[in-house]
Design an enzyme around this catalytic site. Structure first.
Site, PDB file in Angstrom:
ATOM      1  N   GLY A   1       0.842  -1.183   0.000  1.00  0.00           N
ATOM      2  CA  GLY A   1       0.000   0.000   0.000  1.00  0.00           C
ATOM      3  C   GLY A   1       0.879   1.236   0.000  1.00  0.00           C
ATOM      4  O   GLY A   1       2.040   1.190   0.403  1.00  0.00           O
TER       5      GLY A   1
ATOM      6  N   ASP B   1       5.233  -5.894   3.357  1.00  0.00           N
ATOM      7  CA  ASP B   1       6.205  -5.133   4.149  1.00  0.00           C
ATOM      8  C   ASP B   1       5.520  -4.429   5.316  1.00  0.00           C
ATOM      9  O   ASP B   1       6.132  -3.634   6.007  1.00  0.00           O
ATOM     10  CB  ASP B   1       6.998  -4.147   3.282  1.00  0.00           C
ATOM     11  CG  ASP B   1       6.138  -3.082   2.630  1.00  0.00           C
ATOM     12  OD1 ASP B   1       4.938  -2.958   2.957  1.00  0.00           O
ATOM     13  OD2 ASP B   1       6.674  -2.350   1.774  1.00  0.00           O
TER      14      ASP B   1
END
Length: 145
Positions: free
Chosen positions: A10, A69
């Site tokens: 994102g 991540d």
């Protein structure tokens, strides 16, 4: 059972601000890129949306490895969610879970597949993570005037 690898990411320009999500899916020789965006959102919402959209795109129950991540996403779905559900979707300090509708949808999709969750350091040269990051930024660009 089909094996799928997903890299999801994102991005947000401002937090809150315009945001995007991206996902790169691989299964055997097949691959797919997904991305989208929202004009006003947060980075955490986009991290969740990337994984949700990727898992929702699968047409049948699959064995999936998700690389993200986002420690928020990985820890949320593998550890924190059990307590949230036991407390009626409240945090340890009894506050409502933020982004509850996204967590509930991710919980459903997680149960619909055999998912292994892997954290990868962002912006550290991992090719899959870098590709997902580029897709997330395309998502941001798609909603910016």
């Amino acid at each position: 059972m089909t094996e799928v690898v997903i890299y999801a990411d994102g991005a947000c320009r401002g937090n809150p601000g315009p945001g995007g999500w991206g996902a790169w899916l691989q299964s055997g020789e097949h691959e797919q890129e997904l991305f989208g965006g929202e004009p006003l959102t947060t980075n955490n919402r986009m991290e969740l949306t990337a994984v949700i959209q990727a898992l929702a795109s699968l047409r049948r129950r699959s064995r999936v490895t998700v690389y993200t991540d986002s420690e928020y996403v990985k820890n949320g779905i593998t550890a924190w969610i059990h307590g949230w559900k036991a407390r009626g979707w409240k945090t340890a300090d009894r506050k409502p879970v933020k982004n509850i509708e996204l967590w509930q949808r991710l919980d459903e999709l997680n149960a619909a597949h055999e998912v292994q969750w892997r954290w990868v350091r962002g912006h550290a040269g991992d090719p899959g993570n870098e590709r997902a990051d580029r897709l997330a930024n395309r998502g941001v660009d798609s909603v910016r005037p």
